[in-house]
Design a protein around this motif. Structure first.
Motif, PDB file in Angstrom:
ATOM      1  N   TYR A 161       0.863  -1.182   0.000  1.00  0.00           N
ATOM      2  CA  TYR A 161       0.000   0.000   0.000  1.00  0.00           C
ATOM      3  C   TYR A 161       0.891   1.222   0.000  1.00  0.00           C
ATOM      4  O   TYR A 161       2.029   1.179   0.448  1.00  0.00           O
ATOM      5  CB  TYR A 161      -0.901   0.004   1.235  1.00  0.00           C
ATOM      6  N   HIS A 162       0.352   2.329  -0.511  1.00  0.00           N
ATOM      7  CA  HIS A 162       1.154   3.546  -0.564  1.00  0.00           C
ATOM      8  C   HIS A 162       0.710   4.550   0.482  1.00  0.00           C
ATOM      9  O   HIS A 162       1.506   4.988   1.296  1.00  0.00           O
ATOM     10  CB  HIS A 162       1.103   4.172  -1.950  1.00  0.00           C
ATOM     11  N   ASP A 163      -0.559   4.932   0.474  1.00  0.00           N
ATOM     12  CA  ASP A 163      -1.004   5.966   1.393  1.00  0.00           C
ATOM     13  C   ASP A 163      -2.491   5.811   1.658  1.00  0.00           C
ATOM     14  O   ASP A 163      -3.240   5.347   0.808  1.00  0.00           O
ATOM     15  CB  ASP A 163      -0.727   7.346   0.789  1.00  0.00           C
ATOM     16  N   LEU A 164      -2.897   6.197   2.855  1.00  0.00           N
ATOM     17  CA  LEU A 164      -4.297   6.168   3.243  1.00  0.00           C
ATOM     18  C   LEU A 164      -4.799   7.595   3.407  1.00  0.00           C
ATOM     19  O   LEU A 164      -4.046   8.485   3.774  1.00  0.00           O
ATOM     20  CB  LEU A 164      -4.481   5.432   4.570  1.00  0.00           C
ATOM     21  N   THR A 195     -13.458   9.793   2.122  1.00  0.00           N
ATOM     22  CA  THR A 195     -13.587   9.069   0.863  1.00  0.00           C
ATOM     23  C   THR A 195     -12.271   9.105   0.105  1.00  0.00           C
ATOM     24  O   THR A 195     -11.513  10.056   0.203  1.00  0.00           O
ATOM     25  CB  THR A 195     -14.695   9.684  -0.014  1.00  0.00           C
ATOM     26  N   SER A 196     -12.036   8.054  -0.657  1.00  0.00           N
ATOM     27  CA  SER A 196     -10.793   8.018  -1.434  1.00  0.00           C
ATOM     28  C   SER A 196     -10.914   8.928  -2.650  1.00  0.00           C
ATOM     29  O   SER A 196     -11.997   9.221  -3.123  1.00  0.00           O
ATOM     30  CB  SER A 196     -10.474   6.591  -1.861  1.00  0.00           C
ATOM     31  N   SER A 197      -9.803   9.345  -3.151  1.00  0.00           N
ATOM     32  CA  SER A 197      -9.791  10.188  -4.344  1.00  0.00           C
ATOM     33  C   SER A 197      -9.637   9.304  -5.572  1.00  0.00           C
ATOM     34  O   SER A 197      -9.585   8.089  -5.483  1.00  0.00           O
ATOM     35  CB  SER A 197      -8.642  11.185  -4.248  1.00  0.00           C
ATOM     36  N   ASN A 198      -9.513   9.915  -6.729  1.00  0.00           N
ATOM     37  CA  ASN A 198      -9.284   9.162  -7.961  1.00  0.00           C
ATOM     38  C   ASN A 198      -7.823   8.763  -8.122  1.00  0.00           C
ATOM     39  O   ASN A 198      -7.472   8.127  -9.096  1.00  0.00           O
ATOM     40  CB  ASN A 198      -9.734   9.989  -9.166  1.00  0.00           C
ATOM     41  N   TYR A 207      -3.028   5.626  -6.034  1.00  0.00           N
ATOM     42  CA  TYR A 207      -2.174   5.266  -4.914  1.00  0.00           C
ATOM     43  C   TYR A 207      -2.751   5.640  -3.553  1.00  0.00           C
ATOM     44  O   TYR A 207      -2.125   5.381  -2.535  1.00  0.00           O
ATOM     45  CB  TYR A 207      -0.792   5.888  -5.091  1.00  0.00           C
ATOM     46  N   LEU A 208      -3.908   6.265  -3.518  1.00  0.00           N
ATOM     47  CA  LEU A 208      -4.552   6.620  -2.250  1.00  0.00           C
ATOM     48  C   LEU A 208      -5.724   5.701  -2.003  1.00  0.00           C
ATOM     49  O   LEU A 208      -6.471   5.359  -2.904  1.00  0.00           O
ATOM     50  CB  LEU A 208      -5.042   8.074  -2.275  1.00  0.00           C
ATOM     51  N   LEU A 209      -5.896   5.309  -0.758  1.00  0.00           N
ATOM     52  CA  LEU A 209      -6.977   4.417  -0.369  1.00  0.00           C
ATOM     53  C   LEU A 209      -7.589   4.954   0.905  1.00  0.00           C
ATOM     54  O   LEU A 209      -6.873   5.395   1.812  1.00  0.00           O
ATOM     55  CB  LEU A 209      -6.402   3.010  -0.129  1.00  0.00           C
ATOM     56  N   SER A 210      -8.908   4.920   0.991  1.00  0.00           N
ATOM     57  CA  SER A 210      -9.549   5.391   2.213  1.00  0.00           C
ATOM     58  C   SER A 210      -9.262   4.401   3.344  1.00  0.00           C
ATOM     59  O   SER A 210      -9.050   3.199   3.116  1.00  0.00           O
ATOM     60  CB  SER A 210     -11.056   5.538   2.018  1.00  0.00           C
ATOM     61  N   GLN A 258      -9.337  -1.064   5.737  1.00  0.00           N
ATOM     62  CA  GLN A 258      -9.850  -1.985   6.749  1.00  0.00           C
ATOM     63  C   GLN A 258     -10.589  -3.145   6.088  1.00  0.00           C
ATOM     64  O   GLN A 258     -10.403  -4.308   6.470  1.00  0.00           O
ATOM     65  CB  GLN A 258     -10.784  -1.260   7.714  1.00  0.00           C
ATOM     66  N   ALA A 259     -11.398  -2.853   5.077  1.00  0.00           N
ATOM     67  CA  ALA A 259     -12.117  -3.910   4.363  1.00  0.00           C
ATOM     68  C   ALA A 259     -11.146  -4.858   3.664  1.00  0.00           C
ATOM     69  O   ALA A 259     -11.351  -6.081   3.668  1.00  0.00           O
ATOM     70  CB  ALA A 259     -13.088  -3.299   3.358  1.00  0.00           C
ATOM     71  N   HIS A 260     -10.087  -4.315   3.059  1.00  0.00           N
ATOM     72  CA  HIS A 260      -9.068  -5.157   2.402  1.00  0.00           C
ATOM     73  C   HIS A 260      -8.445  -6.120   3.415  1.00  0.00           C
ATOM     74  O   HIS A 260      -8.338  -7.316   3.156  1.00  0.00           O
ATOM     75  CB  HIS A 260      -7.955  -4.297   1.816  1.00  0.00           C
TER      76      HIS A 260
END
Length: 89
Positions: free
Chosen positions: A34-37, A41-44, A47-50, A55-57
């Motif tokens: 993973y790169h960054d949280l 809400t996540s953006s487009n 490399y960014l994840l909410s 947590q779901a992953h």
């Protein structure tokens, strides 16, 4: 990497897996990078994840790992059977 290249890579990986059909969970360390949280809400940005998606992953991977009896392991120089979760940067 843009979304089109990402989706193409995913499709190619799935096609390759369908051809191979090997259960290789006992070979080496599988690494989730993973790169960054982000909070909210996540953006487009690919490399960014909410935080909630992360947590779901982790919950989904944990369930799969329990069912397959694959442990979470530390990322090390010598590969070992299991799953390592890492963050870049």
């Amino acid at each position: 990497m843009n979304r089109t290249k990402y989706l193409l890579a995913v499709g190619l990986a799935e096609a390759t897996a369908a051809v191979r059909r090997n259960n290789t969970t006992s070979f080496g360390t599988r690494t989730l990078l993973y790169h960054d949280l982000v909070v909210g809400t996540s953006s487009n940005d690919l490399y960014l994840l909410s935080a909630s998606s992360f947590q779901a992953h982790i919950e989904a991977v944990s369930q799969w790992a329990r069912n397959q009896r694959v442990p979470f392991v530390a990322l090390a120089a010598k590969p070992q059977p299991g799953i390592a979760v890492t963050f870049d940067d």
